[in-house]
Scaffold this active site. Structure first.
Site, PDB file in Angstrom:
ATOM      1  N   SER A 119      -4.576  -4.827 -38.275  1.00  0.00           N
ATOM      2  CA  SER A 119      -3.610  -5.402 -37.343  1.00  0.00           C
ATOM      3  C   SER A 119      -2.181  -5.146 -37.790  1.00  0.00           C
ATOM      4  CB  SER A 119      -3.767  -6.924 -37.314  1.00  0.00           C
ATOM      5  OG  SER A 119      -4.974  -7.284 -36.754  1.00  0.00           O
ATOM      6  N   HIS A 140      -6.386   0.595 -33.314  1.00  0.00           N
ATOM      7  CA  HIS A 140      -6.245  -0.867 -33.296  1.00  0.00           C
ATOM      8  C   HIS A 140      -6.689  -1.426 -31.946  1.00  0.00           C
ATOM      9  CE1 HIS A 140      -3.277  -4.506 -33.532  1.00  0.00           C
ATOM     10  NE2 HIS A 140      -4.501  -4.864 -33.849  1.00  0.00           N
TER      11      HIS A 140
HETATM   12  C1  LIG Z   1      -4.369  -9.835 -33.544  1.00  0.00           C
HETATM   13  C2  LIG Z   1      -4.383  -8.402 -33.165  1.00  0.00           C
HETATM   14  O1  LIG Z   1      -4.280  -7.557 -34.060  1.00  0.00           O
HETATM   15  C3  LIG Z   1      -4.433  -7.892 -31.783  1.00  0.00           C
HETATM   16  C4  LIG Z   1      -5.082  -8.753 -30.757  1.00  0.00           C
HETATM   17  O2  LIG Z   1      -6.215  -8.557 -30.416  1.00  0.00           O
HETATM   18  S1  LIG Z   1      -4.151  -9.976 -30.151  1.00  0.00           S
HETATM   19  C5  LIG Z   1      -5.179 -10.746 -28.949  1.00  0.00           C
HETATM   20  C6  LIG Z   1      -5.158 -10.002 -27.672  1.00  0.00           C
HETATM   21  N1  LIG Z   1      -5.965 -10.724 -26.711  1.00  0.00           N
HETATM   22  C7  LIG Z   1      -5.442 -11.591 -25.848  1.00  0.00           C
HETATM   23  O3  LIG Z   1      -4.242 -11.778 -25.779  1.00  0.00           O
HETATM   24  C8  LIG Z   1      -6.442 -12.318 -25.009  1.00  0.00           C
HETATM   25  C9  LIG Z   1      -5.792 -13.299 -24.081  1.00  0.00           C
HETATM   26  N2  LIG Z   1      -6.817 -13.987 -23.300  1.00  0.00           N
HETATM   27  C10 LIG Z   1      -7.403 -13.400 -22.235  1.00  0.00           C
HETATM   28  O4  LIG Z   1      -7.089 -12.286 -21.848  1.00  0.00           O
HETATM   29  C11 LIG Z   1      -8.455 -14.220 -21.515  1.00  0.00           C
HETATM   30  O5  LIG Z   1      -8.223 -15.583 -21.788  1.00  0.00           O
HETATM   31  C12 LIG Z   1      -9.914 -13.827 -21.953  1.00  0.00           C
HETATM   32  C13 LIG Z   1     -10.209 -12.398 -21.541  1.00  0.00           C
HETATM   33  C14 LIG Z   1     -10.143 -14.001 -23.438  1.00  0.00           C
HETATM   34  C15 LIG Z   1     -10.873 -14.784 -21.256  1.00  0.00           C
HETATM   35  O6  LIG Z   1     -10.612 -14.687 -19.884  1.00  0.00           O
HETATM   36  P1  LIG Z   1     -10.850 -15.922 -18.880  1.00  0.00           P
HETATM   37  O7  LIG Z   1     -10.591 -15.405 -17.513  1.00  0.00           O
HETATM   38  O8  LIG Z   1     -10.103 -17.084 -19.394  1.00  0.00           O
HETATM   39  O9  LIG Z   1     -12.329 -16.319 -19.122  1.00  0.00           O
HETATM   40  P2  LIG Z   1     -13.651 -15.740 -18.504  1.00  0.00           P
HETATM   41  O10 LIG Z   1     -13.636 -15.791 -17.008  1.00  0.00           O
HETATM   42  O11 LIG Z   1     -14.711 -16.499 -19.231  1.00  0.00           O
HETATM   43  O12 LIG Z   1     -13.674 -14.234 -18.991  1.00  0.00           O
HETATM   44  C16 LIG Z   1     -13.173 -13.141 -18.268  1.00  0.00           C
HETATM   45  C17 LIG Z   1     -14.069 -11.961 -18.549  1.00  0.00           C
HETATM   46  O13 LIG Z   1     -14.042 -11.643 -19.967  1.00  0.00           O
HETATM   47  C18 LIG Z   1     -15.370 -11.723 -20.516  1.00  0.00           C
HETATM   48  N3  LIG Z   1     -15.240 -12.272 -21.877  1.00  0.00           N
HETATM   49  C19 LIG Z   1     -14.553 -13.372 -22.242  1.00  0.00           C
HETATM   50  N4  LIG Z   1     -14.619 -13.535 -23.578  1.00  0.00           N
HETATM   51  C20 LIG Z   1     -15.369 -12.518 -24.048  1.00  0.00           C
HETATM   52  C21 LIG Z   1     -15.802 -12.128 -25.354  1.00  0.00           C
HETATM   53  N5  LIG Z   1     -15.471 -12.819 -26.457  1.00  0.00           N
HETATM   54  N6  LIG Z   1     -16.553 -11.011 -25.478  1.00  0.00           N
HETATM   55  C22 LIG Z   1     -16.897 -10.291 -24.389  1.00  0.00           C
HETATM   56  N7  LIG Z   1     -16.516 -10.600 -23.138  1.00  0.00           N
HETATM   57  C23 LIG Z   1     -15.771 -11.706 -22.977  1.00  0.00           C
HETATM   58  C24 LIG Z   1     -16.123 -12.645 -19.594  1.00  0.00           C
HETATM   59  O14 LIG Z   1     -17.505 -12.381 -19.645  1.00  0.00           O
HETATM   60  C25 LIG Z   1     -15.527 -12.279 -18.247  1.00  0.00           C
HETATM   61  O15 LIG Z   1     -16.131 -11.073 -17.783  1.00  0.00           O
HETATM   62  P3  LIG Z   1     -16.235 -10.722 -16.194  1.00  0.00           P
HETATM   63  O16 LIG Z   1     -14.853 -10.463 -15.714  1.00  0.00           O
HETATM   64  O17 LIG Z   1     -17.093  -9.504 -16.204  1.00  0.00           O
HETATM   65  O18 LIG Z   1     -16.877 -11.917 -15.554  1.00  0.00           O
HETATM   66  N1  LIG Z   2      -9.125 -11.112 -34.814  1.00  0.00           N
HETATM   67  C1  LIG Z   2      -8.408 -10.364 -34.006  1.00  0.00           C
HETATM   68  O1  LIG Z   2      -7.991 -10.813 -32.931  1.00  0.00           O
HETATM   69  C2  LIG Z   2      -8.079  -8.968 -34.383  1.00  0.00           C
HETATM   70  C3  LIG Z   2      -8.312  -8.497 -35.653  1.00  0.00           C
HETATM   71  N2  LIG Z   2      -8.015  -7.201 -35.956  1.00  0.00           N
HETATM   72  C4  LIG Z   2      -8.265  -6.706 -37.300  1.00  0.00           C
HETATM   73  O2  LIG Z   2      -9.643  -6.362 -37.397  1.00  0.00           O
HETATM   74  C5  LIG Z   2     -10.102  -6.597 -38.739  1.00  0.00           C
HETATM   75  C6  LIG Z   2     -11.288  -7.540 -38.690  1.00  0.00           C
HETATM   76  O3  LIG Z   2     -10.885  -8.766 -38.095  1.00  0.00           O
HETATM   77  P1  LIG Z   2     -11.943  -9.799 -37.511  1.00  0.00           P
HETATM   78  O4  LIG Z   2     -13.106  -9.079 -36.971  1.00  0.00           O
HETATM   79  O5  LIG Z   2     -11.194 -10.742 -36.684  1.00  0.00           O
HETATM   80  O6  LIG Z   2     -12.373 -10.562 -38.860  1.00  0.00           O
HETATM   81  P2  LIG Z   2     -13.729 -11.316 -39.178  1.00  0.00           P
HETATM   82  O7  LIG Z   2     -13.403 -12.254 -40.294  1.00  0.00           O
HETATM   83  O8  LIG Z   2     -14.354 -11.840 -37.928  1.00  0.00           O
HETATM   84  O9  LIG Z   2     -14.667 -10.135 -39.679  1.00  0.00           O
HETATM   85  C7  LIG Z   2     -14.439  -9.372 -40.823  1.00  0.00           C
HETATM   86  C8  LIG Z   2     -15.807  -8.971 -41.333  1.00  0.00           C
HETATM   87  O10 LIG Z   2     -15.659  -7.985 -42.355  1.00  0.00           O
HETATM   88  C9  LIG Z   2     -16.527  -8.362 -43.393  1.00  0.00           C
HETATM   89  N3  LIG Z   2     -16.155  -7.733 -44.654  1.00  0.00           N
HETATM   90  C10 LIG Z   2     -15.328  -8.188 -45.629  1.00  0.00           C
HETATM   91  N4  LIG Z   2     -15.318  -7.308 -46.653  1.00  0.00           N
HETATM   92  C11 LIG Z   2     -16.134  -6.287 -46.304  1.00  0.00           C
HETATM   93  C12 LIG Z   2     -16.558  -5.099 -46.961  1.00  0.00           C
HETATM   94  N5  LIG Z   2     -16.120  -4.796 -48.179  1.00  0.00           N
HETATM   95  N6  LIG Z   2     -17.425  -4.272 -46.327  1.00  0.00           N
HETATM   96  C13 LIG Z   2     -17.879  -4.577 -45.091  1.00  0.00           C
HETATM   97  N7  LIG Z   2     -17.526  -5.691 -44.432  1.00  0.00           N
HETATM   98  C14 LIG Z   2     -16.666  -6.540 -45.028  1.00  0.00           C
HETATM   99  C15 LIG Z   2     -16.419  -9.880 -43.423  1.00  0.00           C
HETATM  100  O11 LIG Z   2     -17.411 -10.483 -44.202  1.00  0.00           O
HETATM  101  P3  LIG Z   2     -17.009 -11.914 -44.912  1.00  0.00           P
HETATM  102  O12 LIG Z   2     -17.007 -12.919 -43.804  1.00  0.00           O
HETATM  103  O13 LIG Z   2     -18.067 -12.135 -45.922  1.00  0.00           O
HETATM  104  O14 LIG Z   2     -15.674 -11.752 -45.575  1.00  0.00           O
HETATM  105  C16 LIG Z   2     -16.552 -10.161 -41.939  1.00  0.00           C
HETATM  106  O15 LIG Z   2     -17.893 -10.162 -41.511  1.00  0.00           O
HETATM  107  C17 LIG Z   2      -8.885  -7.116 -39.511  1.00  0.00           C
HETATM  108  O16 LIG Z   2      -8.244  -6.033 -40.134  1.00  0.00           O
HETATM  109  C18 LIG Z   2      -8.024  -7.710 -38.418  1.00  0.00           C
HETATM  110  O17 LIG Z   2      -6.657  -7.754 -38.752  1.00  0.00           O
HETATM  111  C19 LIG Z   2      -7.521  -6.324 -35.038  1.00  0.00           C
HETATM  112  C20 LIG Z   2      -7.301  -6.731 -33.746  1.00  0.00           C
HETATM  113  C21 LIG Z   2      -7.529  -8.105 -33.333  1.00  0.00           C
END
Ligand SMILES: CC(=O)CC(=O)SCCNC(=O)CCNC(=O)[C@H](O)C(C)(C)COP(=O)(O)OP(=O)(O)OC[C@H]1O[C@@H](n2cnc3c(N)ncnc32)[C@H](O)[C@@H]1OP(=O)(O)O
Ligand SMILES: NC(=O)C1=CN([C@@H]2O[C@H](COP(=O)(O)OP(=O)(O)OC[C@H]3O[C@@H](n4cnc5c(N)ncnc54)[C@H](OP(=O)(O)O)[C@@H]3O)[C@@H](O)[C@H]2O)C=CC1
Length: 283
Positions: A119, A140
């Site tokens: 991330s 990503h």
């Molecule tokens: C941290 C990082 O490095 C980067 C990141 O990822 S940052 C995070 C980016 N993501 C976001 O910002 C997500 C923001 N939230 C959303 O877009 C929405 O709330 C959401 C898609 C999560 C849920 O949507 P919603 O309309 O509130 O709920 P819901 O109607 O249950 O779901 C919409 C659809 O997504 C699907 N869905 C929801 N959660 C899901 C999950 N965890 N896995 C798979 N599918 C999922 C549902 O099945 C539904 O599918 P259909 O359209 O086919 O029916």
């Molecule tokens: N969460 C998010 O919304 C997003 C996350 N990311 C990035 O994706 C990556 C994973 O995040 P996320 O899936 O949320 O994290 P989780 O904690 O859900 O999953 C990480 C997984 O990796 C496993 N792990 C740790 N060390 C190793 C290893 N040496 N070999 C294989 N597997 C290992 C962990 O096991 P254990 O639990 O034992 O540590 C765990 O099962 C991160 O780099 C995160 O920044 C990117 C986009 C969105």
């Protein structure tokens, strides 16, 4: 380069989502984690997500089985010897990622591309732990992977044009849309998103509003699908803290300092949905 076998390291929320969309695009997938429980949990999540699509009539039961049949699980990184392309999606921790890339360098064939779903950690820093920096790239995905269209693509200084081309073709094959970022801490997505989430945590910490009111303002006032505190719980508070620390250290500006409340929650083990409690309770 023709990618036939697609490896995923980490079967957590991102890893299992990436494995699902890769298998749905017809690729043969090897999904690896450190123990059998984690890969079993990852596979169960994929099966549940696919079943939801079967129930909605978007997928047939035999298509679901075909997707699952393309996913092999692994608890030994040496299994990546068969992979043409590997995406690492282990925890957001530099030491863990560096060690994984050192192992992948040893076990993967010379032609294999090594991508990271990090991330925030600069790709060049990860690539320096391999002998093939031209074949290292940031891929990503966004959470939840099966739903979100974007894949942010990050080239390090040494990433080759062929590595980028193969990665863009895979993203297209998975029916996702790429956006390219240069190699800065947090890239584009988390340079913008995470300070907003951190500021929402500061609002809670300073008593500007309740968690519900903070989230309602952003949901109904700005049309965000989720409020920032609910989104932090979805992402994982440990991941949010790790991203803020990478921004803070990497960009050297105090505006990126993580909110003490975020750190307190992580230290208490309140990691969001994945631990059953974060800003909200999920038990
Ligand atoms: C941290 C990082 O490095 C980067 C990141 O990822 S940052 C995070 C980016 N993501 C976001 O910002 C997500 C923001 N939230 C959303 O877009 C929405 O709330 C959401 C898609 C999560 C849920 O949507 P919603 O309309 O509130 O709920 P819901 O109607 O249950 O779901 C919409 C659809 O997504 C699907 N869905 C929801 N959660 C899901 C999950 N965890 N896995 C798979 N599918 C999922 C549902 O099945 C539904 O599918 P259909 O359209 O086919 O029916
Ligand atoms: N969460 C998010 O919304 C997003 C996350 N990311 C990035 O994706 C990556 C994973 O995040 P996320 O899936 O949320 O994290 P989780 O904690 O859900 O999953 C990480 C997984 O990796 C496993 N792990 C740790 N060390 C190793 C290893 N040496 N070999 C294989 N597997 C290992 C962990 O096991 P254990 O639990 O034992 O540590 C765990 O099962 C991160 O780099 C995160 O920044 C990117 C986009 C969105």
């Amino acid at each position: 380069m023709d990618v036939k076998i697609f490896g995923v390291i980490g079967a957590g929320q991102m890893g299992n989502g990436i494995a699902q969309v890769a298998a749905a695009s017809g690729l043969n997938v090897i999904m690896n984690d450190i123990n059998q429980d984690f890969v079993a949990r990852g596979l169960a999540t994929i099966s549940k997500n696919l079943q939801r699509n079967v129930d909605k009539g978007k997928l047939t039961a035999s298509e679901k089985e075909a997707v699952l049949g393309r996913i092999k699980t692994s608890v030994d990184i040496k299994d990546m010897a068969a992979a043409d392309y590997v995406v690492e999606a282990a925890s957001e921790n530099e030491a863990i990622k560096f060690k994984i890339f050192e192992s992948l360098e040893e076990v993967c064939p010379a032609h294999a591309i090594l991508a990271s779903n990090t991330s925030s950690i600069p790709i060049g820093r990860i690539a320096a732990h391999t002998k093939r920096p031209g074949k290292v790239i940031g891929m990503h995905f966004m959470n939840p992977v099966p739903v979100m269209k974007l894949v942010e693509v990050i080239c390090g200084l040494a990433t080759s044009a062929e590595t980028l081309e193969v990665t863009l073709a895979l993203i297209k094959r998975m029916d996702k849309t790429p956006a390219q970022s240069n190699d800065f801490p947090g890239f584009i997505a988390n340079r913008i998103l995470m300070p907003m989430i951190n500021e929402a945590v500061f609002c809670l910490y300073h008593g500007v509003g309740t968690k519900e009111d903070i989230d309602t303002v952003m949901k109904l006032g700005m049309n965000h699908p989720m409020g920032p505190l609910a989104l932090a719980d979805l992402i994982g508070l440990d991941t949010c803290l790790a991203i803020m620390e990478t921004l803070h250290q990497g960009l050297g500006d105090s505006k990126y300092r993580p909110c003490p409340l975020l750190r307190q929650y992580v230290e208490a083990g309140w990691l969001g949905r994945k631990s059953g409690r974060g800003f909200y309770s999920y038990e």
